[in-house]
Write a protein that holds these residues in place. Sequence first.
Motif, short mmCIF file in Angstrom:
data_model
loop_
_atom_site.label_atom_id
_atom_site.label_comp_id
_atom_site.label_asym_id
_atom_site.label_seq_id
_atom_site.Cartn_x
_atom_site.Cartn_y
_atom_site.Cartn_z
N UNK A 100 42.51 16.58 15.78
CA UNK A 100 41.36 16.88 16.63
C UNK A 100 40.21 15.91 16.39
N UNK A 101 39.98 15.56 15.12
CA UNK A 101 38.88 14.64 14.80
C UNK A 101 39.15 13.24 15.37
N UNK A 102 40.42 12.83 15.36
CA UNK A 102 40.80 11.53 15.93
C UNK A 102 40.53 11.53 17.45
N UNK A 103 40.91 12.62 18.09
CA UNK A 103 40.68 12.76 19.55
C UNK A 103 39.18 12.81 19.85
N UNK A 104 38.45 13.62 19.07
CA UNK A 104 37.00 13.75 19.28
C UNK A 104 36.28 12.42 19.09
N UNK A 105 36.86 11.55 18.25
CA UNK A 105 36.24 10.23 18.02
C UNK A 105 36.53 9.26 19.16
N UNK A 106 37.34 9.71 20.14
CA UNK A 106 37.58 8.89 21.32
C UNK A 106 38.88 8.11 21.30
N UNK A 107 39.73 8.35 20.32
CA UNK A 107 41.00 7.62 20.26
C UNK A 107 42.10 8.35 21.02
N UNK A 108 43.08 7.57 21.49
CA UNK A 108 44.20 8.15 22.21
C UNK A 108 45.34 8.44 21.23
N UNK A 109 45.78 9.69 21.21
CA UNK A 109 46.91 10.05 20.34
C UNK A 109 48.21 9.60 20.99
N UNK A 110 49.12 9.10 20.16
CA UNK A 110 50.48 8.82 20.62
C UNK A 110 51.42 9.19 19.48
N UNK A 111 52.03 10.35 19.58
CA UNK A 111 52.85 10.85 18.47
C UNK A 111 54.29 10.31 18.55
N UNK A 112 54.43 9.11 19.11
CA UNK A 112 55.77 8.51 19.21
C UNK A 112 55.84 7.22 18.41
N UNK A 113 57.01 6.60 18.47
CA UNK A 113 57.26 5.33 17.77
C UNK A 113 56.52 4.16 18.42
N UNK A 114 55.89 4.43 19.60
CA UNK A 114 55.20 3.34 20.31
C UNK A 114 53.74 3.17 19.90
N UNK A 115 53.25 4.06 19.04
CA UNK A 115 51.84 3.98 18.63
C UNK A 115 51.54 2.65 17.93
N UNK A 116 50.28 2.22 18.05
CA UNK A 116 49.88 0.94 17.43
C UNK A 116 49.39 1.10 15.99
N UNK A 117 48.95 2.32 15.67
CA UNK A 117 48.48 2.61 14.31
C UNK A 117 49.05 3.96 13.88
N UNK A 118 49.55 4.01 12.65
CA UNK A 118 49.97 5.29 12.07
C UNK A 118 48.94 5.66 11.00
N UNK A 119 48.31 6.82 11.16
CA UNK A 119 47.38 7.30 10.13
C UNK A 119 48.00 8.53 9.49
N UNK A 120 47.93 8.60 8.17
CA UNK A 120 48.64 9.68 7.48
C UNK A 120 47.78 10.34 6.41
#
Length: 258
Positions: A100-120
């Motif tokens: 939620x915080x990532x989304x609220x900060x204006x970033x686009x979520x992509x929970x697939x292998x195509x994402x450009x950044x993985x945050x963990x």
Amino acid sequence: MKSYQGYLIDLDGTIYAGKTRIPTAEKFVQELVKLDFPFLILTNNATSSPQQVAERLNLHYDIPVKANHVYTSVLALIDYLKLYHLNQSIHVVGEESFKQMIVDAGFMLDQTRLAEVVVQGLDRFSTYQTLNEAALAIRRGATFLTTNEDHSIPTEDGFAPGSGAITAFLSFTTQVNPTIVGKPHHHIFDGAIQTLGFERDAILMIGDNYSTDILGGIQAGVDTLHVQTGVTSKEALRQYSIQPTYTIKDLSYWSLPK
Ligand SMILES: [Mg+2]
């Protein structure tokens, strides 16, 4: 004694000790709030939002802080993303408040292998499938960032796997080491110092754990105050060649700015 304009304050072991209250620390924070003295509570915790941390401190302890007094490793990670990965898609291996915080900060979520950044961060609900998708993204070249490297977390049943255990899973299979933003690494300090808005020599880091709070503070170029209420005892502190600026039994021994 030198006077400071702002404090960075660790949470567990410093202003409480697990479920045990530290009355001297509660009084210290109450005084800071009363004086309107600038401070940020600095925590590697990635499963609670600043709002949730503040609510817990108000509810279970007598610590009257607001959400804007709390700077978590997720906030540090978001500040890092804003600097270096603006407009990139983000795969979050983490719990609801993190996403939620990532989304609220204006970033686009992509929970697939195509994402450009993985945050963990710590994700107590991850499965082989979700981790596999994150690993595939990292293999495809996604940037790999983590909130902290805590290997375990204390629970009522004993120590449970921490965020670092999930990192180990992803690193082991991809052979990629992440950038870590939490304590003792400098990113969380840089973000918090920027948020406080003072020069480094006007800031004091207060914490109980030498290898995270004190070492991190020293490396970030701020003065450090070690409190003997948590992980690193007065005796254990002696083994380190670089000492904190100050060490005290508890926060009642620290004179507050007038
Ligand atoms: Mg601590």
